[in-house]
Design a protein around this motif. Structure first.
Motif, PDB file in Angstrom:
ATOM      1  N   CYS A 171       0.867  -1.173   0.000  1.00  0.00           N
ATOM      2  CA  CYS A 171       0.000   0.000   0.000  1.00  0.00           C
ATOM      3  C   CYS A 171       0.911   1.232   0.000  1.00  0.00           C
ATOM      4  N   PHE A 172       0.333   2.382  -0.293  1.00  0.00           N
ATOM      5  CA  PHE A 172       1.140   3.584  -0.505  1.00  0.00           C
ATOM      6  C   PHE A 172       0.435   4.794   0.097  1.00  0.00           C
ATOM      7  N   ARG A 173       1.204   5.663   0.741  1.00  0.00           N
ATOM      8  CA  ARG A 173       0.653   6.912   1.260  1.00  0.00           C
ATOM      9  C   ARG A 173       1.661   8.033   1.062  1.00  0.00           C
ATOM     10  N   HIS A 174       1.154   9.143   0.584  1.00  0.00           N
ATOM     11  CA  HIS A 174       2.010  10.289   0.282  1.00  0.00           C
ATOM     12  C   HIS A 174       2.516  10.948   1.568  1.00  0.00           C
ATOM     13  N   GLY A 175       3.812  11.287   1.576  1.00  0.00           N
ATOM     14  CA  GLY A 175       4.362  12.109   2.641  1.00  0.00           C
ATOM     15  C   GLY A 175       4.605  11.407   3.958  1.00  0.00           C
ATOM     16  N   GLU A 176       4.479  10.095   4.001  1.00  0.00           N
ATOM     17  CA  GLU A 176       4.675   9.383   5.268  1.00  0.00           C
ATOM     18  C   GLU A 176       6.059   8.741   5.258  1.00  0.00           C
ATOM     19  N   ARG A 177       6.973   9.333   6.017  1.00  0.00           N
ATOM     20  CA  ARG A 177       8.337   8.818   6.083  1.00  0.00           C
ATOM     21  C   ARG A 177       8.916   9.105   7.456  1.00  0.00           C
ATOM     22  N   GLY A 178       9.578   8.136   8.035  1.00  0.00           N
ATOM     23  CA  GLY A 178      10.200   8.292   9.341  1.00  0.00           C
ATOM     24  C   GLY A 178      10.645   6.938   9.845  1.00  0.00           C
ATOM     25  N   ASP A 179      10.998   6.868  11.106  1.00  0.00           N
ATOM     26  CA  ASP A 179      11.437   5.587  11.666  1.00  0.00           C
ATOM     27  C   ASP A 179      10.334   4.530  11.595  1.00  0.00           C
ATOM     28  N   LEU A 180       9.072   4.964  11.668  1.00  0.00           N
ATOM     29  CA  LEU A 180       7.946   4.027  11.680  1.00  0.00           C
ATOM     30  C   LEU A 180       7.115   4.073  10.406  1.00  0.00           C
ATOM     31  N   HIS A 181       7.500   4.901   9.447  1.00  0.00           N
ATOM     32  CA  HIS A 181       6.698   5.097   8.249  1.00  0.00           C
ATOM     33  C   HIS A 181       7.558   5.019   6.991  1.00  0.00           C
ATOM     34  N   ASN A 182       6.934   4.548   5.914  1.00  0.00           N
ATOM     35  CA  ASN A 182       7.543   4.560   4.600  1.00  0.00           C
ATOM     36  C   ASN A 182       6.419   4.768   3.596  1.00  0.00           C
ATOM     37  N   PRO A 183       6.656   5.527   2.518  1.00  0.00           N
ATOM     38  CA  PRO A 183       5.571   5.744   1.558  1.00  0.00           C
ATOM     39  C   PRO A 183       4.992   4.451   0.992  1.00  0.00           C
ATOM     40  N   GLU A 184       5.812   3.419   0.840  1.00  0.00           N
ATOM     41  CA  GLU A 184       5.320   2.090   0.459  1.00  0.00           C
ATOM     42  C   GLU A 184       5.506   1.156   1.643  1.00  0.00           C
ATOM     43  N   TYR A 185       4.482   0.423   1.969  1.00  0.00           N
ATOM     44  CA  TYR A 185       4.543  -0.486   3.108  1.00  0.00           C
ATOM     45  C   TYR A 185       3.681  -1.700   2.806  1.00  0.00           C
ATOM     46  N   THR A 186       3.774  -2.719   3.635  1.00  0.00           N
ATOM     47  CA  THR A 186       3.037  -3.958   3.411  1.00  0.00           C
ATOM     48  C   THR A 186       1.921  -4.092   4.434  1.00  0.00           C
ATOM     49  N   MET A 187       0.709  -4.293   3.920  1.00  0.00           N
ATOM     50  CA  MET A 187      -0.472  -4.391   4.767  1.00  0.00           C
ATOM     51  C   MET A 187      -1.075  -5.788   4.686  1.00  0.00           C
ATOM     52  N   LEU A 188      -1.454  -6.302   5.830  1.00  0.00           N
ATOM     53  CA  LEU A 188      -2.338  -7.471   5.913  1.00  0.00           C
ATOM     54  C   LEU A 188      -3.733  -6.954   6.225  1.00  0.00           C
ATOM     55  N   GLU A 189      -4.709  -7.322   5.420  1.00  0.00           N
ATOM     56  CA  GLU A 189      -6.106  -7.011   5.751  1.00  0.00           C
ATOM     57  C   GLU A 189      -6.925  -8.289   5.657  1.00  0.00           C
ATOM     58  N   TRP A 190      -7.838  -8.439   6.598  1.00  0.00           N
ATOM     59  CA  TRP A 190      -8.786  -9.554   6.504  1.00  0.00           C
ATOM     60  C   TRP A 190     -10.173  -9.092   6.936  1.00  0.00           C
ATOM     61  N   TYR A 191     -11.172  -9.776   6.353  1.00  0.00           N
ATOM     62  CA  TYR A 191     -12.573  -9.438   6.591  1.00  0.00           C
ATOM     63  C   TYR A 191     -13.374 -10.712   6.802  1.00  0.00           C
ATOM     64  N   ARG A 192     -14.356 -10.583   7.689  1.00  0.00           N
ATOM     65  CA  ARG A 192     -15.257 -11.694   7.964  1.00  0.00           C
ATOM     66  C   ARG A 192     -16.694 -11.205   7.929  1.00  0.00           C
ATOM     67  N   ALA A 193     -17.543 -11.928   7.211  1.00  0.00           N
ATOM     68  CA  ALA A 193     -18.971 -11.647   7.265  1.00  0.00           C
ATOM     69  C   ALA A 193     -19.530 -12.198   8.574  1.00  0.00           C
ATOM     70  N   ASP A 194     -20.678 -11.657   8.973  1.00  0.00           N
ATOM     71  CA  ASP A 194     -21.348 -12.082  10.212  1.00  0.00           C
ATOM     72  C   ASP A 194     -20.408 -11.958  11.409  1.00  0.00           C
ATOM     73  N   ALA A 195     -19.722 -10.832  11.485  1.00  0.00           N
ATOM     74  CA  ALA A 195     -18.771 -10.593  12.573  1.00  0.00           C
ATOM     75  C   ALA A 195     -18.770  -9.115  12.913  1.00  0.00           C
ATOM     76  N   ASN A 196     -18.280  -8.805  14.124  1.00  0.00           N
ATOM     77  CA  ASN A 196     -18.113  -7.409  14.521  1.00  0.00           C
ATOM     78  C   ASN A 196     -16.698  -7.201  15.042  1.00  0.00           C
ATOM     79  N   TYR A 197     -16.429  -5.996  15.573  1.00  0.00           N
ATOM     80  CA  TYR A 197     -15.049  -5.694  15.959  1.00  0.00           C
ATOM     81  C   TYR A 197     -14.576  -6.514  17.136  1.00  0.00           C
ATOM     82  N   SER A 198     -15.482  -7.035  17.929  1.00  0.00           N
ATOM     83  CA  SER A 198     -15.077  -7.937  19.022  1.00  0.00           C
ATOM     84  C   SER A 198     -14.648  -9.298  18.477  1.00  0.00           C
ATOM     85  N   ASP A 199     -15.330  -9.777  17.445  1.00  0.00           N
ATOM     86  CA  ASP A 199     -14.969 -11.060  16.844  1.00  0.00           C
ATOM     87  C   ASP A 199     -13.579 -11.018  16.228  1.00  0.00           C
ATOM     88  N   VAL A 200     -13.279  -9.942  15.506  1.00  0.00           N
ATOM     89  CA  VAL A 200     -11.959  -9.892  14.852  1.00  0.00           C
ATOM     90  C   VAL A 200     -10.848  -9.559  15.846  1.00  0.00           C
TER      91      VAL A 200
END
Length: 302
Positions: free
Chosen positions: A80-109
């Motif tokens: 994934c990519f975000r403009h202007g994000e650079r530092g010890d904890l940030h890079n304009p390009e970074y790797t994201m894990l995303e997952w989604y579940r149907a029939d679930a809420n934020y407590s389930d995940v």
């Protein structure tokens, strides 16, 4: 062994353990476009232009389209990519894990996330006890669960739910709240102000807050999750409000993703999702202070 080589080996084990975790639980791994016609409208996230479109800031909108089409358990690992994000904890390009579940809420995940961190840590470093930047961390079994309102009242001296100020919220998160919770076990910051959760469902019993949480370990913000907003009319209203705010601040204003909106209108099931930074999780497990220490190539995009 050279530190970067060691960290890249660790990162490889992390990626494999993550895929194993989801595939063993009947998720399917999917891929969505890196270049998109328009990114999601969010107040403080700026996209990098690419030709006639943009590099994605998140695969979220495309993944929700798959949920609307009937795919109930999906995950993705990718750049994934975000403009202007650079530092010890940030890079304009970074790797994201995303997952989604149907029939679930934020407590389930949240249960998913805790089990994932446990499983991956054991697979990658052989233990859920580790040291990060001189601080002993116990990843299991205790995770502190704190309300965002309470954290700000205690450590920043104001209530962001009653009087939301986006710029002040972000400044105090970095300068006051995060240092205060950088302790020896994971912390969940839950129930964000409604104004700080553009794509999240509001709590039925507390509409002034959203069903959103973030995971912090050792001072690192690792994951962001919420019960997804499924109301198309409300989502359009939020996007339009965000567009006005971005225009007033002189930021680029992106068009509303109408393909995503049509998917919402067709019927998005009750669902929840999590975005977790792979680079930062690798930092934690490798005891690395800089994101560049766990990346083979740190891009120098502006």
């Amino acid at each position: 062994m050279d530190p970067l080589r060691r960290n890249l080996r660790l990162r490889s084990r992390l990626l494999q353990a993550t895929r194993d975790f989801f595939l063993e639980r009947d998720f399917i791994e999917i891929e969505t476009p890196l270049r998109v016609a328009t990114p999601a409208l969010e107040s403080h996230i700026d996209a990098i232009p690419s030709g006639s479109g943009f590099l994605r800031t998140s695969p979220e909108l495309h993944m929700k389209r798959l949920l609307a089409a009937g795919h109930s358990r999906i995950f993705q690992i990718g750049p994934c990519f975000r403009h202007g994000e650079r530092g010890d904890l940030h890079n304009p390009e970074y790797t994201m894990l995303e997952w989604y579940r149907a029939d679930a809420n934020y407590s389930d995940v949240l249960v998913d996330t805790k089990t994932l961190v446990d499983s991956v840590a054991r697979a990658v470093v052989g233990s859920t006890s580790l040291t990060y930047q001189g601080r002993a961390i116990e990843l299991m079994p205790v995770w502190d669960y704190c309300r965002v309102r309470d954290l700000y009242l205690e450590h920043a001296g104001w209530d962001p739910v009653a009087n939301f100020d986006g710029d002040r919220f972000d400044r105090d998160m970095t300068a006051k709240v995060m240092p205060a919770i950088a302790q020896g076990r994971p912390v969940i910051m839950a129930d964000y102000p409604a104004s700080a959760a553009a794509l999240a469902r509001l709590k039925p019993t507390q509409p002034e807050v959203a069903e959103r949480w973030e995971l912090c370990i050792g001072g690192l913000e690792l994951a962001n999750a919420y019960s997804e907003l499924t109301d198309a009319a409300e989502q359009r209203t939020r996007f339009e409000s965000c567009a006005r705010e971005r225009h007033q601040r002189g930021q680029a204003v992106y068009e509303i993703d109408e393909k995503f909106m049509r998917a919402l209108e067709s019927g998005l099931p009750d669902c929840a999702g999590v975005a977790l930074g792979i680079d930062r999780l690798a930092m934690l497990l490798a005891d690395a202070s800089r994101i560049g220490d766990v990346m083979a190539f740190r891009e120098e995009l502006s």
